[in-house]
Design an enzyme around this catalytic site. Structure first.
Site, mmCIF file in Angstrom:
data_model
loop_
_atom_site.group_PDB
_atom_site.id
_atom_site.type_symbol
_atom_site.label_atom_id
_atom_site.label_comp_id
_atom_site.label_asym_id
_atom_site.label_seq_id
_atom_site.Cartn_x
_atom_site.Cartn_y
_atom_site.Cartn_z
ATOM 1 N N GLY A 89 0.514 9.978 -8.159
ATOM 2 C CA GLY A 89 0.355 8.561 -8.447
ATOM 3 C C GLY A 89 1.608 7.874 -8.924
ATOM 4 O O GLY A 89 1.539 6.932 -9.703
ATOM 5 N N SER A 90 2.789 8.314 -8.429
ATOM 6 C CA SER A 90 3.996 7.605 -8.854
ATOM 7 C C SER A 90 4.016 6.195 -8.266
ATOM 8 O O SER A 90 4.464 5.248 -8.920
ATOM 9 C CB SER A 90 5.262 8.385 -8.489
ATOM 10 O OG SER A 90 5.467 8.404 -7.108
ATOM 11 N N ASN A 91 3.509 6.027 -7.057
ATOM 12 C CA ASN A 91 3.401 4.669 -6.494
ATOM 13 C C ASN A 91 2.395 3.842 -7.279
ATOM 14 O O ASN A 91 2.640 2.669 -7.571
ATOM 15 C CB ASN A 91 2.996 4.729 -5.017
ATOM 16 C CG ASN A 91 4.168 5.003 -4.117
ATOM 17 O OD1 ASN A 91 5.026 4.149 -3.932
ATOM 18 N ND2 ASN A 91 4.233 6.212 -3.567
ATOM 19 N N LEU A 129 -6.009 10.713 0.275
ATOM 20 C CA LEU A 129 -6.057 11.616 1.426
ATOM 21 C C LEU A 129 -7.355 11.544 2.243
ATOM 22 O O LEU A 129 -7.418 12.100 3.336
ATOM 23 C CB LEU A 129 -5.804 13.060 0.970
ATOM 24 C CG LEU A 129 -4.401 13.275 0.370
ATOM 25 C CD1 LEU A 129 -4.223 14.712 -0.090
ATOM 26 C CD2 LEU A 129 -3.316 12.901 1.375
ATOM 27 N N ASN A 172 -2.197 0.498 3.132
ATOM 28 C CA ASN A 172 -1.782 1.876 2.883
ATOM 29 C C ASN A 172 -0.257 1.955 2.971
ATOM 30 O O ASN A 172 0.372 1.134 3.643
ATOM 31 C CB ASN A 172 -2.404 2.783 3.956
ATOM 32 C CG ASN A 172 -2.005 4.241 3.798
ATOM 33 O OD1 ASN A 172 -2.005 4.797 2.694
ATOM 34 N ND2 ASN A 172 -1.644 4.884 4.905
ATOM 35 N N HIS A 222 2.710 4.651 4.186
ATOM 36 C CA HIS A 222 2.907 5.914 4.900
ATOM 37 C C HIS A 222 4.388 6.279 4.832
ATOM 38 O O HIS A 222 5.248 5.432 5.078
ATOM 39 C CB HIS A 222 2.452 5.771 6.355
ATOM 40 C CG HIS A 222 2.494 7.083 7.070
ATOM 41 N ND1 HIS A 222 1.537 8.047 6.903
ATOM 42 C CD2 HIS A 222 3.411 7.599 7.922
ATOM 43 C CE1 HIS A 222 1.857 9.110 7.629
ATOM 44 N NE2 HIS A 222 2.990 8.859 8.257
ATOM 45 N N GLU A 272 9.622 3.667 -1.230
ATOM 46 C CA GLU A 272 8.236 3.304 -1.556
ATOM 47 C C GLU A 272 8.190 2.576 -2.890
ATOM 48 O O GLU A 272 7.554 1.532 -3.034
ATOM 49 C CB GLU A 272 7.355 4.551 -1.601
ATOM 50 C CG GLU A 272 7.285 5.261 -0.265
ATOM 51 C CD GLU A 272 6.223 6.352 -0.225
ATOM 52 O OE1 GLU A 272 5.496 6.529 -1.207
ATOM 53 O OE2 GLU A 272 6.116 7.013 0.809
HETATM 54 C C1 GRF Z 1 3.697 8.934 -0.896
HETATM 55 O O1 GRF Z 1 4.753 9.514 -0.215
HETATM 56 C C2 GRF Z 1 2.865 8.133 0.060
HETATM 57 O O2 GRF Z 1 3.585 7.589 1.100
HETATM 58 C C3 GRF Z 1 1.932 9.144 0.611
HETATM 59 O O3 GRF Z 1 1.637 9.976 -0.487
HETATM 60 C C4 GRF Z 1 2.709 9.979 -1.393
HETATM 61 C C5 GRF Z 1 2.148 9.649 -2.735
HETATM 62 O O4 GRF Z 1 3.036 9.858 -3.767
HETATM 63 N N1 GRF Z 1 0.866 8.515 1.333
HETATM 64 P P1 GRF Z 1 2.626 9.436 -5.221
HETATM 65 O O5 GRF Z 1 1.287 10.107 -5.549
HETATM 66 O O6 GRF Z 1 2.500 7.941 -5.249
HETATM 67 O O7 GRF Z 1 3.703 9.926 -6.130
#
Ligand code: GRF
Length: 188
Positions: free
Chosen positions: A12-14, A85, A102, A104, A174
């Site tokens: 969940g870093s994003n 996922l 989403n 990617h 990202e």
């Molecule tokens: C990211 O690379 C995103 O593109 C992919 O899963 C990864 C998630 O990373 N779909 P995080 O959990 O946000 O660190």
């Protein structure tokens, strides 16, 4: 207020970047974090920020009435998949037209589809000898990685780059662009 639910299965870093970006935003807030994995680190982050969480398994995600009722209670206007996922069921796509996005970790339509997630993507990019890769932010439909593209950014792949280096460079993109792009879509 536009209310976002972030769906995430892992670190969940994003999700964290998005939560931080919208923390004091006048028009957008992250109202809910959804995960299919009760051990996911993203849930700790949600708790630290006092954001409600919801754990879903595959069966529950398919339960249209349950999910739509829950989302109307919060209520949720927009869904962000950030490392989620499971396939988003069609009823959810229909209930949130043009309101699910989403990210990617590659330049779609290359290196997308079922099984193309995490390091699988970066290994495939490396194995194919690509000179560049990047990120794609796109609308979600009921097929993996096939909805309309909203935004792409690219970075070079050098011959000496390992899949891990590629992953690091892509994640940087990202973190730089996902929240801003969500804001643009929501305030458009
Ligand atoms: C990211 O690379 C995103 O593109 C992919 O899963 C990864 C998630 O990373 N779909 P995080 O959990 O946000 O660190």
């Amino acid at each position: 207020m536009k209310r976002i639910a972030i769906f995430a299965s892992g670190t969940g870093s994003n999700a964290r970047k998005i939560v931080e970006y919208f923390k004091d935003h006048p028009k957008i807030e992250v109202s809910l974090i959804v995960s299919n994995n009760k051990e996911a680190k993203v849930l700790d982050m949600a708790h630290r920020h006092n954001i409600p969480t919801m754990i879903l398994n595959k069966a529950l995600l398919k339960d249209r009435d349950y999910i739509l009722e829950k989302f109307s209670i919060f209520p949720i206007d927009f869904i962000v998949l950030a490392g989620f996922l499971l396939l988003v069921p069609k009823y959810l796509v229909d209930a949130f037209p043009k309101n699910i996005v989403n990210i990617h970790p590659a330049l779609l339509p290359k290196y997308g589809g079922k099984g193309m997630y995490g390091m699988n993507v970066h290994k495939a990019v490396k194995d194919s000898g690509e000179r560049e890769t990047g990120i794609t932010i796109h609308y979600v439909n009921e097929h993996y990685d096939e909805g309309g593209i909203i935004f792409q950014a690219s970075c070079p792949v050098l011959p000496e780059d390992s899949p891990e280096t590629i992953a690091k460079n892509v994640l940087k993109l990202e973190h730089e662009f996902f929240a801003k792009t969500i804001e643009n879509v929501l305030l458009d």
